[in-house]
Design a protein around this motif. Structure first.
Motif, PDB file in Angstrom:
ATOM      1  N   PHE A 110       0.839  -1.211   0.000  1.00 20.93           N
ATOM      2  CA  PHE A 110       0.000   0.000   0.000  1.00 20.93           C
ATOM      3  C   PHE A 110       0.874   1.262   0.000  1.00 20.93           C
ATOM      4  CE2 PHE A 110      -2.111   3.397   2.373  1.00 20.93           C
ATOM      5  CZ  PHE A 110      -3.382   3.444   1.830  1.00 20.93           C
ATOM      6  N   ARG A 111       1.984   1.209   0.759  1.00 23.98           N
ATOM      7  CA  ARG A 111       2.842   2.398   0.857  1.00 23.98           C
ATOM      8  C   ARG A 111       3.531   2.687  -0.461  1.00 23.98           C
ATOM      9  NH1 ARG A 111       7.014   4.468   0.107  1.00 23.98           N
ATOM     10  NH2 ARG A 111       7.780   2.455  -0.629  1.00 23.98           N
ATOM     11  N   HIS A 112       3.460   3.900  -0.866  1.00 26.74           N
ATOM     12  CA  HIS A 112       4.202   4.350  -2.048  1.00 26.74           C
ATOM     13  C   HIS A 112       4.500   5.827  -1.807  1.00 26.74           C
ATOM     14  CE1 HIS A 112       0.177   5.800  -2.858  1.00 26.74           C
ATOM     15  NE2 HIS A 112       0.649   6.559  -3.827  1.00 26.74           N
ATOM     16  N   ALA A 113       5.391   6.355  -2.626  1.00 27.71           N
ATOM     17  CA  ALA A 113       5.718   7.774  -2.479  1.00 27.71           C
ATOM     18  C   ALA A 113       4.584   8.571  -3.108  1.00 27.71           C
ATOM     19  CB  ALA A 113       7.054   8.067  -3.146  1.00 27.71           C
ATOM     20  N   CYS A 114       3.657   8.977  -2.298  1.00 32.38           N
ATOM     21  CA  CYS A 114       2.419   9.610  -2.757  1.00 32.38           C
ATOM     22  C   CYS A 114       2.725  11.036  -3.242  1.00 32.38           C
ATOM     23  CB  CYS A 114       1.421   9.639  -1.603  1.00 32.38           C
ATOM     24  SG  CYS A 114      -0.141  10.378  -2.043  1.00 32.38           S
ATOM     25  N   LYS A 115       2.439  11.301  -4.489  1.00 31.49           N
ATOM     26  CA  LYS A 115       2.844  12.579  -5.098  1.00 31.49           C
ATOM     27  C   LYS A 115       1.833  13.689  -4.889  1.00 31.49           C
ATOM     28  CE  LYS A 115       6.469  10.523  -6.814  1.00 31.49           C
ATOM     29  NZ  LYS A 115       7.749  10.623  -6.149  1.00 31.49           N
TER      30      LYS A 115
END
Ligand SMILES: Cc1cc2nc3c(=O)[nH]c(=O)nc-3n(C[C@H](O)[C@H](O)[C@H](O)COP(=O)(O)O)c2cc1C
Length: 205
Positions: A13-18
């Motif tokens: 689920f974790r990603h580098a949310c832009k």
């Protein structure tokens, strides 16, 4: 203990949310949960090298965004956790180091032995780099904790150190800026995750 799959789900689920949905605010109890994951993180010699500043003011967020290559994650987030790395407190004979070592409740000669080891350990090290490295561990734990409860994050390393220090009025002798960590709720679906294969990265010997 949580199930393996639940933890893996958080990592996926974790990603580098832009870009965050700026209409959504993280409830205080969830924010406290994320910060607690940072507080409980491991640190070299138990020195808890970090301090967390939670920026919630829209005005401050806009200023921070400018200090972070104008990245919109900052101003659209619910909260920005600025992770500061201790510097002056880590000097071998600081009151902070003495207090942290004394809470180990070792016999006096063992405390002195540990302290002497620390004096030698820091002699050959860049204290600031060492401190920042510990802060990144706390950041990782906070990102995983956030993901586990459906909250997004984006670690930001592209910041102007002097600018962030100036905005938050941080004494440069006391702290280095380790990482800027906006958190909130994603505006768009996350992109595909790209990672090297297990076999490219891991060797058993
Ligand atoms: C120390 C550090 C600094 C980073 N700085 C930035 C940044 O300034 N801006 C950004 O959008 N992403 C930044 N990232 C995120 C990475 O680009 C991202 O984690 C990587 O490309 C993998 O993508 P994923 O996290 O979405 O899986 C940073 C990550 C780390 C660990």
């Amino acid at each position: 203990m949580i199930m393996k799959n639940a933890l893996l789900d958080a990592f996926y689920f974790r990603h580098a949310c832009k870009l965050f949905d700026d209409s959504r605010k993280i409830p205080q109890s969830d924010l406290d949960f994320i910060l607690e994951a940072g507080r409980l993180s491991p640190s070299s010699m138990g020195l808890e090298h970090w301090k967390f500043i939670v920026v919630q003011s829209p005005q401050l967020k806009v200023k921070l965004r400018h200090a972070c290559s104008d990245q919109p994650q900052i101003s659209s987030s619910s909260d920005v956790i600025v992770i500061l790395a201790k510097i002056s407190d880590l000097q071998p004979d600081s009151a902070y180091v003495i207090a942290q070592f004394s809470r180990l409740n070792l016999p006096p000669d063992k405390t002195e032995e540990f302290h002497q080891f620390y004096r030698e350990f820091v002699q050959n090290r860049d204290l600031t780099d060492w401190s920042v490295a510990q802060c990144h561990i706390a950041a990782a734990n906070m990102m995983t904790a956030a993901a586990a409860i459906g909250i997004d994050s984006c670690p930001i390393g592209a910041f102007g150190t002097d600018q962030v220090r100036h905005i938050l009025q941080i004494d440069h002798n006391q702290y280095e800026v380790a990482l800027v960590l906006p958190i909130g709720y994603r505006k768009h679906p996350q992109p595909a995750k790209h990672r090297l294969a297990f076999s490219d990265l891991i060797e058993f010997r």
